[in-house]
Design a protein around this motif. Structure first.
Motif, PDB file in Angstrom:
ATOM      1  N   TYR A   1       0.824  -1.199   0.000  1.00  0.00           N
ATOM      2  CA  TYR A   1       0.000   0.000   0.000  1.00  0.00           C
ATOM      3  C   TYR A   1       0.861   1.253   0.000  1.00  0.00           C
ATOM      4  CZ  TYR A   1       1.094   0.811   4.928  1.00  0.00           C
ATOM      5  OH  TYR A   1       1.745   1.075   6.101  1.00  0.00           O
ATOM      6  N   ARG A   2       0.212   2.359  -0.333  1.00  0.00           N
ATOM      7  CA  ARG A   2       0.831   3.674  -0.243  1.00  0.00           C
ATOM      8  C   ARG A   2      -0.236   4.635   0.257  1.00  0.00           C
ATOM      9  NH1 ARG A   2       2.179   5.500  -5.746  1.00  0.00           N
ATOM     10  NH2 ARG A   2       0.056   6.254  -5.726  1.00  0.00           N
ATOM     11  N   ILE A   3       0.103   5.411   1.263  1.00  0.00           N
ATOM     12  CA  ILE A   3      -0.791   6.454   1.753  1.00  0.00           C
ATOM     13  C   ILE A   3      -0.219   7.775   1.263  1.00  0.00           C
ATOM     14  CG2 ILE A   3      -1.714   7.633   3.788  1.00  0.00           C
ATOM     15  CD1 ILE A   3      -1.662   4.915   5.214  1.00  0.00           C
ATOM     16  N   GLY A   4      -1.024   8.529   0.525  1.00  0.00           N
ATOM     17  CA  GLY A   4      -0.563   9.779  -0.067  1.00  0.00           C
ATOM     18  C   GLY A   4      -0.006   9.531  -1.452  1.00  0.00           C
ATOM     19  N   GLU A   5      -0.036  10.544  -2.280  1.00  0.00           N
ATOM     20  CA  GLU A   5       0.483  10.420  -3.642  1.00  0.00           C
ATOM     21  C   GLU A   5       1.993  10.265  -3.670  1.00  0.00           C
ATOM     22  OE1 GLU A   5      -0.852  10.122  -6.786  1.00  0.00           O
ATOM     23  OE2 GLU A   5      -2.645   9.728  -5.628  1.00  0.00           O
ATOM     24  N   ASP A   6       2.687  10.859  -2.714  1.00  0.00           N
ATOM     25  CA  ASP A   6       4.147  10.796  -2.709  1.00  0.00           C
ATOM     26  C   ASP A   6       4.685   9.984  -1.537  1.00  0.00           C
ATOM     27  OD1 ASP A   6       3.467  12.551  -0.728  1.00  0.00           O
ATOM     28  OD2 ASP A   6       4.773  14.172  -1.384  1.00  0.00           O
ATOM     29  N   GLY A   7       3.845   9.148  -0.959  1.00  0.00           N
ATOM     30  CA  GLY A   7       4.272   8.322   0.166  1.00  0.00           C
ATOM     31  C   GLY A   7       5.103   7.140  -0.270  1.00  0.00           C
ATOM     32  N   SER A   8       5.723   6.515   0.690  1.00  0.00           N
ATOM     33  CA  SER A   8       6.499   5.300   0.431  1.00  0.00           C
ATOM     34  C   SER A   8       5.547   4.123   0.258  1.00  0.00           C
ATOM     35  CB  SER A   8       7.429   5.007   1.611  1.00  0.00           C
ATOM     36  OG  SER A   8       8.333   6.053   1.797  1.00  0.00           O
ATOM     37  N   THR A   9       5.958   3.152  -0.519  1.00  0.00           N
ATOM     38  CA  THR A   9       5.187   1.926  -0.672  1.00  0.00           C
ATOM     39  C   THR A   9       5.636   0.953   0.409  1.00  0.00           C
ATOM     40  OG1 THR A   9       4.978   2.265  -3.051  1.00  0.00           O
ATOM     41  CG2 THR A   9       4.619   0.027  -2.234  1.00  0.00           C
ATOM     42  N   CYS A  10       4.670   0.418   1.139  1.00  0.00           N
ATOM     43  CA  CYS A  10       4.946  -0.511   2.233  1.00  0.00           C
ATOM     44  C   CYS A  10       4.294  -1.855   1.936  1.00  0.00           C
ATOM     45  CB  CYS A  10       4.398   0.046   3.539  1.00  0.00           C
ATOM     46  SG  CYS A  10       5.164   1.603   4.012  1.00  0.00           S
ATOM     47  N   VAL A  11       4.964  -2.924   2.289  1.00  0.00           N
ATOM     48  CA  VAL A  11       4.467  -4.276   2.061  1.00  0.00           C
ATOM     49  C   VAL A  11       3.701  -4.745   3.291  1.00  0.00           C
ATOM     50  CG1 VAL A  11       5.110  -6.668   1.586  1.00  0.00           C
ATOM     51  CG2 VAL A  11       6.358  -4.802   0.481  1.00  0.00           C
ATOM     52  N   LEU A  12       2.461  -5.197   3.076  1.00  0.00           N
ATOM     53  CA  LEU A  12       1.636  -5.748   4.151  1.00  0.00           C
ATOM     54  C   LEU A  12       1.786  -7.258   4.256  1.00  0.00           C
ATOM     55  CD1 LEU A  12      -1.768  -3.968   3.493  1.00  0.00           C
ATOM     56  CD2 LEU A  12      -0.300  -3.659   5.464  1.00  0.00           C
ATOM     57  N   TYR A  13       1.886  -7.916   3.124  1.00  0.00           N
ATOM     58  CA  TYR A  13       1.924  -9.376   3.078  1.00  0.00           C
ATOM     59  C   TYR A  13       2.862  -9.788   1.960  1.00  0.00           C
ATOM     60  CZ  TYR A  13       0.496 -14.135   1.992  1.00  0.00           C
ATOM     61  OH  TYR A  13       0.501 -15.482   1.732  1.00  0.00           O
TER      62      TYR A  13
ATOM     63  N   THR B   1       4.752 -13.662   0.658  1.00  0.00           N
ATOM     64  CA  THR B   1       4.897 -15.065   1.002  1.00  0.00           C
ATOM     65  C   THR B   1       6.342 -15.548   1.046  1.00  0.00           C
ATOM     66  OG1 THR B   1       4.573 -15.735  -1.284  1.00  0.00           O
ATOM     67  CG2 THR B   1       2.648 -15.740   0.142  1.00  0.00           C
ATOM     68  N   GLU B   2       7.190 -15.080   0.130  1.00  0.00           N
ATOM     69  CA  GLU B   2       8.562 -15.587   0.106  1.00  0.00           C
ATOM     70  C   GLU B   2       9.381 -15.111   1.304  1.00  0.00           C
ATOM     71  OE1 GLU B   2       7.023 -16.423  -3.718  1.00  0.00           O
ATOM     72  OE2 GLU B   2       7.272 -14.416  -2.915  1.00  0.00           O
ATOM     73  N   ALA B   3       9.202 -13.873   1.698  1.00  0.00           N
ATOM     74  CA  ALA B   3       9.961 -13.313   2.811  1.00  0.00           C
ATOM     75  C   ALA B   3       8.989 -12.654   3.780  1.00  0.00           C
ATOM     76  CB  ALA B   3      10.983 -12.294   2.319  1.00  0.00           C
ATOM     77  N   PRO B   4       8.689 -13.299   4.905  1.00  0.00           N
ATOM     78  CA  PRO B   4       7.764 -12.679   5.870  1.00  0.00           C
ATOM     79  C   PRO B   4       8.242 -11.277   6.249  1.00  0.00           C
ATOM     80  CG  PRO B   4       8.295 -14.913   6.520  1.00  0.00           C
ATOM     81  CD  PRO B   4       9.193 -14.562   5.359  1.00  0.00           C
ATOM     82  N   ALA B   5       7.292 -10.368   6.397  1.00  0.00           N
ATOM     83  CA  ALA B   5       7.613  -8.962   6.669  1.00  0.00           C
ATOM     84  C   ALA B   5       8.510  -8.799   7.888  1.00  0.00           C
ATOM     85  CB  ALA B   5       6.334  -8.161   6.852  1.00  0.00           C
ATOM     86  N   ALA B   6       8.313  -9.578   8.923  1.00  0.00           N
ATOM     87  CA  ALA B   6       9.102  -9.422  10.145  1.00  0.00           C
ATOM     88  C   ALA B   6      10.564  -9.810   9.944  1.00  0.00           C
ATOM     89  CB  ALA B   6       8.505 -10.250  11.269  1.00  0.00           C
ATOM     90  N   ALA B   7      10.857 -10.612   8.917  1.00  0.00           N
ATOM     91  CA  ALA B   7      12.225 -11.070   8.703  1.00  0.00           C
ATOM     92  C   ALA B   7      12.971 -10.241   7.659  1.00  0.00           C
ATOM     93  CB  ALA B   7      12.224 -12.532   8.273  1.00  0.00           C
ATOM     94  N   THR B   8      12.278  -9.290   7.044  1.00  0.00           N
ATOM     95  CA  THR B   8      12.889  -8.495   5.990  1.00  0.00           C
ATOM     96  C   THR B   8      13.718  -7.377   6.595  1.00  0.00           C
ATOM     97  OG1 THR B   8      10.994  -8.939   4.594  1.00  0.00           O
ATOM     98  CG2 THR B   8      12.419  -7.145   3.923  1.00  0.00           C
ATOM     99  N   THR B   9      15.017  -7.375   6.344  1.00  0.00           N
ATOM    100  CA  THR B   9      15.876  -6.302   6.843  1.00  0.00           C
ATOM    101  C   THR B   9      16.717  -5.759   5.711  1.00  0.00           C
ATOM    102  OG1 THR B   9      17.611  -7.834   7.480  1.00  0.00           O
ATOM    103  CG2 THR B   9      16.030  -7.233   9.182  1.00  0.00           C
ATOM    104  N   THR B  10      17.120  -4.529   5.858  1.00  0.00           N
ATOM    105  CA  THR B  10      17.949  -3.845   4.877  1.00  0.00           C
ATOM    106  C   THR B  10      19.097  -3.203   5.625  1.00  0.00           C
ATOM    107  OG1 THR B  10      15.976  -3.386   3.585  1.00  0.00           O
ATOM    108  CG2 THR B  10      17.928  -2.068   3.087  1.00  0.00           C
ATOM    109  N   THR B  11      20.235  -3.088   4.980  1.00  0.00           N
ATOM    110  CA  THR B  11      21.373  -2.424   5.599  1.00  0.00           C
ATOM    111  C   THR B  11      21.450  -1.001   5.082  1.00  0.00           C
ATOM    112  OG1 THR B  11      22.531  -4.521   5.736  1.00  0.00           O
ATOM    113  CG2 THR B  11      23.853  -2.522   5.983  1.00  0.00           C
TER     114      THR B  11
END
Length: 172
Positions: free
Chosen positions: A114-126, A128-138
Motif C-alpha cells: 500500500y501507499r498512503i498519499g500520492e508521494d508516500g512510500s510503498t509498504c508491504v503488508l503481506y 509469502t517468500e519473505a515474511p515482513a518481520a524477517a525483511t531487513t535492509t542495511t
C-alpha cells in the motif's frame, strides 16, 4: 462456480485477508465502529475482492492484472470498499472521514502493498517468500533496519503520508 474460479478464490485467501484486514485496521483506529461491525466489514470486503478478482488472478504471472486489482481512494471511494461499508451502515461521507484521503492498495499473488498519499512510500503488508518481520535492509551507515516495520510504525504513530525517500549522491 466452476473449479478454476474456486481454485483462484482459494489461492488468494491470504492476500484478500491481508488487504481487508488492513482497511479494517484503518477504520478501527478512529474508534467509531464496534468490533462486530469491523469483522462484518472485513469479511464482506474479502468476499467482494475474491469475487471481483477470480478471473484476474495469475499466480504464474503475478504482475498480470495488477492494475485491475488495485484498490484506490483518491477523491472517489473505491466501489468495493464502499459496497462493504454500506453493509454495516457507513456512508461514503463517513468513509472519507475515517480513511486516508489518498490510498492505493495493490493486491497481487504473493504480495499485498500500500501507499498512503500520492508521494508516500510503498509498504508491504503481506509477502509469502519473505515474511515482513524477517525483511531487513542495511543502511549506508551499516546499521540494519526493517523498512516494512518502519512503515508500520509511521502508520501507528498517526502519519497520514510516509516521508519521501531521498537518495543523496556525492561526487568528487
Amino acid at each position: 462456480m466452476d473449479q478454476q474460479c474456486f481454485n483462484a478464490k482459494a489461492e488468494m485467501v491470504p492476500e484478500t485477508t491481508a488487504a481487508a484486514g488492513f482497511i479494517a485496521s484503518l477504520l478501527r483506529t478512529r474508534g467509531f465502529l464496534t468490533e462486530p461491525q469491523l469483522q462484518r466489514f472485513s469479511q464482506s470486503l474479502q468476499e467482494a475482492l475474491a469475487d471481483h478478482y477470480k478471473q484476474h488472478w495469475f499466480p504464474d504471472r503475478p504482475q498480470k492484472g495488477s492494475g485491475y486489482r488495485c484498490i484506490r481512494i483518491n477523491h472517489e471511494m473505491d466501489p468495493l470498499i464502499g459496497k462493504s461499508a454500506s453493509q454495516i451502515g457507513l456512508s461514503s461521507q463517513q468513509l472519507f472521514h475515517l480513511l486516508p484521503k489518498e490510498l492505493t492498495l495493490w493486491i497481487d499473488p504473493f504480495e499485498v502493498s500500500y501507499r498512503i498519499g500520492e508521494d508516500g512510500s510503498t509498504c508491504v503488508l503481506y509477502e509469502t517468500e519473505a515474511p515482513a518481520a524477517a525483511t531487513t535492509t542495511t543502511s549506508s551507515n551499516g546499521s540494519s533496519y526493517n523498512p516494512v516495520l518502519m512503515c508500520k510504525q509511521q502508520f501507528l504513530m498517526g502519519r497520514r503520508s510516509p516521508p519521501k525517500n531521498y537518495l543523496m549522491t556525492v561526487s568528487s
